[in-house]
Design a protein around this motif. Sequence first.
Motif, short mmCIF file in Angstrom:
data_model
loop_
_atom_site.label_atom_id
_atom_site.label_comp_id
_atom_site.label_asym_id
_atom_site.label_seq_id
_atom_site.Cartn_x
_atom_site.Cartn_y
_atom_site.Cartn_z
N LYS A 91 0.84 -1.19 0.00
CA LYS A 91 0.00 0.00 0.00
C LYS A 91 0.88 1.25 0.00
CE LYS A 91 -4.14 -1.86 0.22
NZ LYS A 91 -5.02 -1.82 -0.94
N GLY A 92 0.57 2.18 -0.84
CA GLY A 92 1.33 3.42 -0.93
C GLY A 92 2.48 3.37 -1.92
N PHE A 93 2.96 2.16 -2.26
CA PHE A 93 4.11 2.05 -3.15
C PHE A 93 3.82 2.65 -4.52
CE2 PHE A 93 6.63 -0.15 -6.38
CZ PHE A 93 7.92 0.00 -5.88
N PHE A 94 2.61 2.46 -5.00
CA PHE A 94 2.27 2.91 -6.36
C PHE A 94 1.67 4.31 -6.39
CE2 PHE A 94 2.05 -1.76 -6.43
CZ PHE A 94 3.01 -2.01 -7.41
N ASP A 95 1.60 4.98 -5.25
CA ASP A 95 1.09 6.35 -5.23
C ASP A 95 1.97 7.22 -6.12
OD1 ASP A 95 -0.74 5.46 -3.43
OD2 ASP A 95 0.10 6.50 -1.69
N GLY A 96 1.34 7.98 -6.98
CA GLY A 96 2.09 8.88 -7.84
C GLY A 96 2.40 8.32 -9.21
N TYR A 97 2.20 7.00 -9.41
CA TYR A 97 2.40 6.44 -10.75
C TYR A 97 1.24 6.86 -11.64
CZ TYR A 97 6.39 3.41 -9.89
OH TYR A 97 7.65 2.94 -9.62
N ASP A 98 1.55 7.57 -12.72
CA ASP A 98 0.48 7.91 -13.64
C ASP A 98 0.38 6.87 -14.75
OD1 ASP A 98 2.41 8.51 -15.63
OD2 ASP A 98 2.45 10.62 -15.06
N ARG A 99 -0.62 7.00 -15.58
CA ARG A 99 -0.87 6.00 -16.62
C ARG A 99 0.31 5.87 -17.58
NH1 ARG A 99 -3.47 2.16 -15.74
NH2 ARG A 99 -1.61 1.18 -16.49
N GLY A 100 0.93 7.03 -17.90
CA GLY A 100 2.07 7.00 -18.81
C GLY A 100 3.23 6.20 -18.25
N GLU A 101 3.55 6.40 -16.97
CA GLU A 101 4.64 5.65 -16.34
C GLU A 101 4.32 4.16 -16.28
OE1 GLU A 101 6.62 8.59 -13.08
OE2 GLU A 101 4.49 8.12 -12.81
N ALA A 102 3.08 3.85 -15.94
CA ALA A 102 2.67 2.46 -15.87
C ALA A 102 2.78 1.78 -17.24
CB ALA A 102 1.25 2.35 -15.33
#
Length: 201
Positions: A91-102
């Motif tokens: 939980k929290g690890f993926f905070d801030g990842y936007d669609r482009g980065e993903a």
Amino acid sequence: MAQRTLYLVRHGAADALGQVTADGREQARLLGRRLAGAPVDAVWHSPLPRAVDSARIIAAEMPRVLVDEAAELVDNVPFVPGPEDVPPSWKGFFDGYDRGEADAGRRTADALTARFCGPNGQGRRATHEVVVTHAYPIAWIVREVLNAPPAQWMSLAGVANASLTVVEFSDDGPPAVVMFNDMSHLPAGLRWTGFAGGGRA
């Protein structure tokens, strides 16, 4: 049978700036000694310095082997799961990842599996390749071998520095995980347990 064996290696221990430490160099040297008896055709490495240096140390134990960079081995998040698939420990690890980065991470992950996850394509000759990379690409490759769902990579990401994971691909059967996260070549003081508060075994 065109069998391809990959020896998947996480780089040696590194400092906060991504440089291999004295412990990391010793880990890599010991792993190189372990692999020296294998019929290794090539040592591939991530472009990041901690993997480059680890690969050179490992390859020094097996003279005259090809050592080269593979951009697909770079450290990256291979798949960003939906909120319902994120375990509590992440939980929290993926905070801030936007669609482009993903999407970029998934493209790199797909390129990784396209290059390394399959029979060797060398006719009937078996090949053996050392792949010096990072915890997440190793987890992604193992997930691919197991044919597990994309989000399952997170459960395989606790790969220790200079540990050895071995996978095999063949053109006449399913791929196999032969060994995962093995540290038997390292003395206790250079092993990482992965448990909170217990950095060394």
